[in-house]
Design an enzyme around this catalytic site. Structure first.
Site, short mmCIF file in Angstrom:
data_model
loop_
_atom_site.label_atom_id
_atom_site.label_comp_id
_atom_site.label_asym_id
_atom_site.label_seq_id
_atom_site.Cartn_x
_atom_site.Cartn_y
_atom_site.Cartn_z
N GLU A 287 16.81 5.69 -24.83
CA GLU A 287 15.95 5.14 -23.79
C GLU A 287 14.74 6.05 -23.55
O GLU A 287 13.62 5.59 -23.37
CB GLU A 287 16.74 4.99 -22.48
CG GLU A 287 17.89 4.00 -22.55
CD GLU A 287 17.42 2.56 -22.53
OE1 GLU A 287 16.29 2.31 -22.08
OE2 GLU A 287 18.17 1.69 -22.97
N HIS B 290 -8.34 -0.30 -5.62
CA HIS B 290 -6.88 -0.43 -5.58
C HIS B 290 -6.36 -0.82 -6.96
O HIS B 290 -7.11 -1.30 -7.81
CB HIS B 290 -6.44 -1.46 -4.53
CG HIS B 290 -6.92 -2.85 -4.79
ND1 HIS B 290 -8.22 -3.25 -4.56
CD2 HIS B 290 -6.28 -3.95 -5.27
CE1 HIS B 290 -8.36 -4.53 -4.88
NE2 HIS B 290 -7.20 -4.98 -5.32
N ASP C 239 5.54 -4.88 -2.42
CA ASP C 239 5.64 -6.23 -1.88
C ASP C 239 7.05 -6.78 -1.74
O ASP C 239 7.27 -7.71 -0.95
CB ASP C 239 4.79 -7.18 -2.73
CG ASP C 239 3.29 -6.94 -2.52
OD1 ASP C 239 2.94 -6.40 -1.46
OD2 ASP C 239 2.50 -7.27 -3.41
N TYR D 77 -3.28 -11.53 -0.28
CA TYR D 77 -3.28 -11.83 -1.71
C TYR D 77 -2.45 -13.06 -2.03
O TYR D 77 -1.39 -13.27 -1.46
CB TYR D 77 -2.72 -10.65 -2.51
CG TYR D 77 -3.79 -9.70 -2.97
CD1 TYR D 77 -4.73 -10.10 -3.92
CD2 TYR D 77 -3.88 -8.42 -2.45
CE1 TYR D 77 -5.73 -9.24 -4.33
CE2 TYR D 77 -4.87 -7.55 -2.86
CZ TYR D 77 -5.80 -7.97 -3.81
OH TYR D 77 -6.78 -7.12 -4.20
#
Length: 609
Positions: free
Chosen positions: A551, A499, A362, A450
């Site tokens: 990390e 989804h 998005d 959405y």
């Protein structure tokens, strides 16, 4: 002397708190979004550079150089902290400007850092890891490109007019009054880098058209910058593939293709409308509960700086991503330098070509710019403070998004704590309780179908919650029997597709300073001899701590067992009980990976691993 010494200590503590608040307020503008005036001077500066040959973003040709996006470029953290923690001068403001260079031999997308604001004098190219250029085909789609796609779809629809008209019961793409067709386009636009091929599905243009697919999908190749050279590569109709619109039309006429006839719906029977239907047992002539503030707001706002019940923070709404919070402090002590929305994705599965190709990332649709006006009493309480936002994306001037962000305090209707101490004789010894109110910072992103509702919630006990709620319409495709393997039938010819949504936040904690450590805490059973009854054993849980020094050690893959507690702490700062100051992250998600590691689009969302 004792009294004087205590007064000095009180003054030192009070002065330090006051100074910290003053510096937080002083530094907040470093994180504020670009102003309208800044956007205008940036545009004027960039258009004044002759070699860039910039033209308007809305000029009809695709062979143009134009500004796609501009937004704040954040200062380096170590520079910002000098202003926030020492009261030093703020670093110069800069902007991130993305330019589409379409009018040159090798079109490309280039990012520039422009500054200083408000009077820019310089610009430098921003490069990425490996200095790989951003391919021009990977650019977001713009209104101008949509206009050209619309023109092509009109031609396609004209060729297939009879088929579309008969299939839909009288809907057409042009000359259609209130029985029109529209379209939704799918991303990614291709199966490999360098492509720009988009599956487009037609829908009835009614309220909630997202759930009105008609079973007609086309694959358009629009890679060439000359729209006259765009082509249709595939057509899908009623579960069959065709190499061209002409082939489909010919076979439709000859009866080689089974004809679809979709059920008709009048306005009163429109299943996708948001108008309530059916009988409600809730009285509509009586108002429901409302929030009130009998004596006004208990929070303070100055531009992008907010204070509430010991909390203070700065915020911005980044045009490419969305809501972000900086310099988050509780009782004057920083907890986090940054908690920011970075990305949202929705990856789909399905049986139609559009469904199986849908993998939305998005930020590529400028998610932060889809923050539209909030409705008092629905999106936010009527008592909320509403704030305007401005964005500069695919435009030639700053665009106002009125009342697109809101801030309000609300009750949770649940006590923060309470206790009824019974005397077990029908009475009580005492009762104590404390109401729980929170401050909410909210905006929304409507990325086509959405509607994401983005919330930051600040509790009076030092807890901050970051939350997203998804509403709006599902991204639906045409129903086929095989589609039931990838979703659920929700109407006659409509499949609600399987989804997964994943949301990516950046969380930069600075608990009691920058030197933080990380540990996970699990519970393990221990079995030992009962010290007061040696013939028996005790079995109970024991804390098991694992400190993670790298990390890689601190990265937990989806699908693997997640630790019970994740704990960030400062090893050098302790509370009065000797425990290191820290924060637990409570991770409330049942999401899983969306694609196998390394598979095509998954490389673009490696953060999701």
């Amino acid at each position: 002397m004792k009294v004087l010494f205590m007064l000095q200590l009180v003054c030192l503590a009070g002065c330090s708190t006051s100074r910290g608040r003053e510096w937080a307020h002083h530094g907040a503008p470093m994180f504020s979004d670009l102003t309208v005036q800044e956007m205008k001077v940036i545009r004027a500066y960039m258009h004044g550079i002759p070699e860039m040959k910039l033209t308007d973003a809305r000029s009809k040709t695709l062979r143009r150089n134009s500004i796609l996006l501009m937004e704040l470029h954040l200062p380096k953290k170590h520079e910002a902290l000098k202003a926030l923690d020492r009261g030093w001068a703020k670093p110069p403001r800069q902007a991130r400007v993305i330019i589409q260079f379409g009018n040159q031999t090798k079109p490309n997308i280039t990012e520039y850092i422009v500054g200083p604001l408000p009077s820019p004098r310089s610009h430098k190219v921003r490069t990425f890891k490996g200095e790989k250029p951003v391919q021009f085909e990977s650019r977001p789609i713009t209104i101008v490109e949509y206009d050209h796609l619309e023109n092509l779809l009109k031609k396609i629809a004209a060729q297939a007019h009879k088929l579309l008209f008969e299939t839909t019961g009288g809907f057409s793409y042009t000359n259609c009054s209130n029985r029109c067709l529209t379209f939704s386009d799918i991303a990614p636009r291709g199966l490999a880098p360098g492509e720009r091929r988009t599956w487009i599905m037609l829908q009835k243009f009614v309220e909630g058209y997202f759930i009105h697919p008609i079973g007609f999908e086309v694959l358009v190749n629009h890679q060439d910058l000359d729209p006259a050279k765009w082509t249709v590569e595939k057509v899908w109709y009623n579960s069959m593939y065709f190499d061209s619109v002409e082939e489909l039309v010919e076979k439709y006429k000859s009866g080689e293709v089974e004809k679809l006839k979709l059920p008709d719906h009048n306005d009163e029977d429109l299943y996708s409308t948001y108008i309530p239907r059916g009988h409600s047992h809730t009285p509509t002539n009586i108002h429901g509960p409302k929030l009130v503030e009998p004596q006004g707001h208990r929070y303070y706002i100055d531009r992008n700086f907010v204070e509430y019940a010991g909390w203070s923070f700065a915020y911005r709404v980044r045009s490419s991503a969305g809501l972000q919070v900086f310099d988050l402090r509780y009782n004057g002590e920083r907890i986090a330098y940054e908690i920011s929305l970075q990305e949202a994705i929705a990856f789909y599965a399905g049986d139609t070509p559009a469904a199986m190709q849908t993998k939305y990332i998005d930020a590529g649709w400028a998610m932060g710019t889809s923050t539209y006006e909030l409705a008092p009493g629905i999106d936010c309480p009527e008592i909320a403070t509403f704030i305007d936002l401005y964005h500069y994306f695919d435009t030639d001037k700053p665009l106002l998004h009125k009342n697109a962000l809101c801030i309000f305090e609300m009750t949770t209707a649940m006590p923060l704590r309470r206790h009824f101490n019974s005397n077990f004789q029908g009475g009580y010894n005492f009762f104590g309780g404390l109401e729980n109110t929170v401050l909410v910072l909210r905006t929304t992103s409507t990325v086509y179908n959405y509607d994401y509702i983005w919330d930051f919630l600040f509790y009076p006990n030092g807890v901050v919650e970051v939350k997203v709620s998804a509403t709006g319409y599902i991204h639906a495709t045409f129903f086929t029997p095989n589609g039931l393997n990838y979703g659920t039938r929700v109407y006659d010819y409509v499949l609600g597709n399987l989804h997964t949504h994943l949301i990516h936040y950046k969380v930069d904690l600075d608990i009691a300073g920058r030197e933080n450590s990380f540990e996970t805490i699990d519970l393990k059973y221990v079995n030992f001899t009962n010290p007061w009854s040696p013939k028996d054993s005790i079995v109970q849980s024991k804390l098991h701590r694992t400190e993670h020094k790298t990390e890689r050690s601190a990265a937990f893959r989806f699908g693997k067992k997640f630790p019970r507690y994740v704990h960030f702490f400062n090893p050098n700062e302790k509370n009065k009980w000797g425990h290191q100051k820290g924060y637990r992250i409570q991770f409330n998600s049942h999401a899983h990976s969306v694609l196998p590691k390394g598979w095509k689009e998954e490389v673009g969302i490696s953060w999701s691993r």
